[in-house]
Design an enzyme around this catalytic site. Structure first.
Site, PDB file in Angstrom:
ATOM      1  N   HIS A 141       0.812  -1.226   0.000  1.00  9.02           N
ATOM      2  CA  HIS A 141       0.000   0.000   0.000  1.00  9.02           C
ATOM      3  C   HIS A 141       0.840   1.269   0.000  1.00  9.02           C
ATOM      4  CE1 HIS A 141      -3.131  -2.822   1.973  1.00  9.02           C
ATOM      5  NE2 HIS A 141      -3.308  -2.777   0.673  1.00  9.02           N
ATOM      6  N   CYS A 149       3.560  13.876  -7.088  1.00 10.73           N
ATOM      7  CA  CYS A 149       2.620  14.793  -7.738  1.00 10.73           C
ATOM      8  C   CYS A 149       1.680  13.999  -8.634  1.00 10.73           C
ATOM      9  CB  CYS A 149       3.391  15.822  -8.559  1.00 10.73           C
ATOM     10  SG  CYS A 149       2.311  16.832  -9.612  1.00 10.73           S
ATOM     11  N   SER A 242      -5.528  -9.239  10.128  1.00  8.77           N
ATOM     12  CA  SER A 242      -6.795  -9.971  10.103  1.00  8.77           C
ATOM     13  C   SER A 242      -7.192 -10.273   8.658  1.00  8.77           C
ATOM     14  CB  SER A 242      -7.895  -9.155  10.783  1.00  8.77           C
ATOM     15  OG  SER A 242      -8.074  -7.924  10.083  1.00  8.77           O
ATOM     16  N   ASN A 266      -1.646 -13.916  14.705  1.00 12.93           N
ATOM     17  CA  ASN A 266      -2.444 -12.694  14.860  1.00 12.93           C
ATOM     18  C   ASN A 266      -3.325 -12.816  16.092  1.00 12.93           C
ATOM     19  OD1 ASN A 266      -3.408 -10.097  13.558  1.00 12.93           O
ATOM     20  ND2 ASN A 266      -5.360 -11.159  13.804  1.00 12.93           N
ATOM     21  N   GLY A 268      -6.605 -12.462  17.687  1.00 15.20           N
ATOM     22  CA  GLY A 268      -7.982 -12.314  17.218  1.00 15.20           C
ATOM     23  C   GLY A 268      -8.201 -13.019  15.889  1.00 15.20           C
TER      24      GLY A 268
END
Length: 292
Positions: A141, A149, A242, A266, A268
């Site tokens: 990401h 720009c 997750s 992880n 959870g």
């Protein structure tokens, strides 16, 4: 940086039990059996560096506030939204950019040096893997430490842009309340009203952080490149995610299709729990250093 045990910051880490010796053994076996390990990390690997995640129960940003990250379309469309984004980012930057890698980041760097880790894909935009020294890596990401720009593509370091902000806003001051996983802080509309945002130094275009905002997509070239690295791998380890966001989840689906063993570390539940070979509910910085 050595693998010395830096004290973790647990303010944004969900409560969990210490690693179970049986689970440690299982993960050890999983890693030992792999010759070309593909690792994907998420916000849960950076929480021990003091950066909150979005989704953790009780301590994640969504659980503690009603704030949501900026949407791609809103940033592109609205000058006011961009002014608000950059004012908040300007205030949060000194703290956000000072965060340092924790033990988990350093362990993965060591695995790479030893030839165990074939490729690392992080969904995080905090540059902590880079600071730890990882090189065989894709920032899925993007990264908040780079700005570009939208018109001409010129790139500038975020630290350089901070100096431009300071020069344009010599008397502007605002106190931040709470910081988000992308370096955003909470300011009122009144506070951001007079904040000046610089244009591109080359063409006068709109400056945007080199990150995939919510509602935007990862480039086809980057997705293809990661699929190629996954195809060369023999196991997949997910650490601190997750996997709720499809841009990362698609690679777990591809790993399943290639019949690769998948281990998840992880705290959870995750989207992969029903087809993973191994699921561990532990802190990344507590469990990963136990694996040799």
């Amino acid at each position: 940086q050595s693998l010395s045990r830096t004290s973790p910051n647990l303010a944004f880490v969900p409560a969990c039990l210490p690693p179970d010796p049986v689970e440690v053994e299982e993960l050890q076996r999983f890693v030992s059996n792999s010759k070309r390990l593909f690792v994907m990390t998420g916000a849960g690997i950076s929480t021990e560096s003091g950066i909150p995640d979005y989704r953790s129960e009780g301590v994640g940003l969504y659980a503690r506030t009603d704030r949501r990250p900026i949407q791609h379309a809103e940033f592109i469309r609205s000058a006011n939204a961009r002014q608000r984004y950059w004012a908040r980012n300007f205030v949060g930057w000194p703290q956000f950019s000072s965060h340092q890698p924790n033990t988990a980041h350093l362990v993965l760097r060591e695995w790479e040096k030893l030839g165990k880790l074939h490729w690392l894909v992080t969904q995080n935009v905090d540059a902590l893997h880079t600071k730890a020294g990882s090189q065989r890596m894709t920032e899925l990401h993007g990264c908040t430490h780079r700005v570009f720009c939208l018109a001409c593509g010129d790139q500038v370091l975020r630290s350089e842009l901070q100096k431009q902000f300071e020069a344009l806003n010599p008397t502007w001051k605002a106190e931040a309340f709470g910081v988000a996983p992308d370096g955003d802080v909470f300011l009122t509309d009144e506070q951001v009203h007079n904040f000046q945002v610089p244009d591109c130094r080359k063409c006068g275009g709109i400056l945007k952080p080199d990150v995939t905002f919510f509602g935007d997509t990862v480039s086809r070239e980057k997705v293809s490149f990661v699929h190629e690295r996954l195809a060369e791998s023999d196991c997949m380890l997910v650490a601190g995610s997750s996997m709720q966001v499809y841009s990362g989840y698609r690679f777990a689906l591809a790993a399943r299709e290639q019949q690769l063993p998948i281990a998840i570390l992880n705290i959870g539940p995750t989207r992969l729990d029903h087809f993973a070979s191994l699921k561990l509910n532990s802190r990344c910085g507590e469990l990963l250093p136990l694996i040799v």
